[in-house]
Scaffold this motif. Structure first.
Motif, short mmCIF file in Angstrom:
data_model
loop_
_atom_site.label_atom_id
_atom_site.label_comp_id
_atom_site.label_asym_id
_atom_site.label_seq_id
_atom_site.Cartn_x
_atom_site.Cartn_y
_atom_site.Cartn_z
N LEU A 106 0.84 -1.21 0.00
CA LEU A 106 0.00 0.00 0.00
C LEU A 106 0.88 1.26 0.00
N CYS A 109 2.72 1.78 -3.47
CA CYS A 109 1.79 2.30 -4.48
C CYS A 109 1.41 3.74 -4.17
N ALA A 110 1.06 4.03 -2.91
CA ALA A 110 0.62 5.38 -2.53
C ALA A 110 1.75 6.39 -2.75
N GLU A 131 -8.72 4.54 -2.29
CA GLU A 131 -8.73 3.07 -2.29
C GLU A 131 -7.56 2.52 -1.47
N LEU A 132 -6.41 3.23 -1.51
CA LEU A 132 -5.24 2.76 -0.78
C LEU A 132 -5.26 3.20 0.68
N SER A 133 -5.59 4.49 0.92
CA SER A 133 -5.53 5.00 2.30
C SER A 133 -6.75 4.54 3.10
N GLY A 136 -7.22 0.80 3.17
CA GLY A 136 -6.30 0.05 4.04
C GLY A 136 -6.73 0.04 5.49
N SER A 236 5.69 7.34 3.18
CA SER A 236 5.82 5.93 2.82
C SER A 236 7.23 5.42 3.11
#
Ligand SMILES: [Zn+2]
Length: 258
Positions: A106, A109-110, A131-133, A136, A236
């Motif tokens: 995640l 990608c983020a 969708e990622l944050s 998750g 990240s």
């Protein structure tokens, strides 16, 4: 033998992460259709879609029209393979391995989407897809539940949100300008649900430090103060540093000052 299997697993997931990175910010499906060359539209055949190897064999170009293929593809595949093997070495085949593998995916990608979209003129600023944050967050809470630390997960999510929301809110009150992107705040909350609240202070410190150093470097190179530097990639990177070396760094720091 284990290392070989985990590297291959990493390469395959890295290949999938590339699809996520290239499609999610543009609202395209990550399942369908298969990959195609953006210039000539030629569908990428399976034998030209083998992680890293195809990139080398094709000399980084489309087989049909010769368009240069982004170095991002082999980069993400190799990084994912390294992270996968490294996690296996550090955590073995455990629930922690699975949790950190998902979180690293995640984050990778983020971070790259935030960087790509910040450099893309089609976007005003870098973005981190919900969708990622947000996506998750329930995953982080499920791991909290499995590890019998659901409360720490929930508090981690709340503190992660507040840690970036409050300074951004104060900055906006004082200057009238947007100081902290909503995507960064949601990303930080998501990290909190996976890691709990304690690592968040370490991650905030390291990401601010890295961001400031790189930011000064860019100002020096481009002689511009308004160059918008996305914060997501640093969050990240700092989180991945924490997953591998956070506890060691904190311990040696405490020894140093005590
Ligand atoms: Zn082509």
């Amino acid at each position: 033998m284990d290392y070989l299997i985990f590297s291959l697993l990493g390469l395959i997931f890295g290949s999938f992460f590339n699809v996520v990175i290239n499609r999610l910010p543009y609202g395209k499906s990550i399942v369908f259709p298969g990959s195609a060359c953006p210039k000539c539209g030629q569908e990428v055949r399976w034998y030209d879609n083998i992680p890293v190897i195809s990139y080398i064999l094709l000399n980084g170009r489309c087989r049909n029209c010769g368009l240069k293929i982004s170095f991002q593809y082999p980069f993400v595949e190799i990084i994912t393979a390294v992270i996968t093997v490294w996690l296996y070495v550090k955590y073995g085949m455990s629930i922690l391995f699975v949790k950190y593998f998902i979180l690293c995916g995640l984050l990778l990608c983020a971070g790259i989407i935030d960087l790509n979209t910040a450099l893309d003129d089609n976007f005003e600023t870098g973005i981190i897809p919900d969708e990622l944050s947000l996506g998750g967050i329930p995953v982080g809470l499920i791991f909290g539940f499995i590890e019998k630390s659901l409360l720490i997960s929930i508090i981690g999510g709340i503190i992660g949100f507040l840690l970036l929301f409050i300074p951004g809110f104060v900055y906006k009150l004082v200057t009238g300008k947007e100081g902290m992107g909503g995507g960064d705040i949601k990303l930080f909350a998501m990290i909190g649900t996976f890691l709990g609240y304690k690592p968040l202070f370490f991650i905030l410190f390291i990401s601010s430090f890295l961001g400031a150093v790189i930011g000064l470097f860019f100002i020096h190179i481009y002689k511009r103060r308004d160059y918008p530097i996305p914060f997501g990639p640093f969050i990240s990177l700092a989180s991945i540093i924490y997953i591998f070396y956070g506890e060691e760094i904190i311990q040696s720091y405490l020894k140093m000052i005590l």
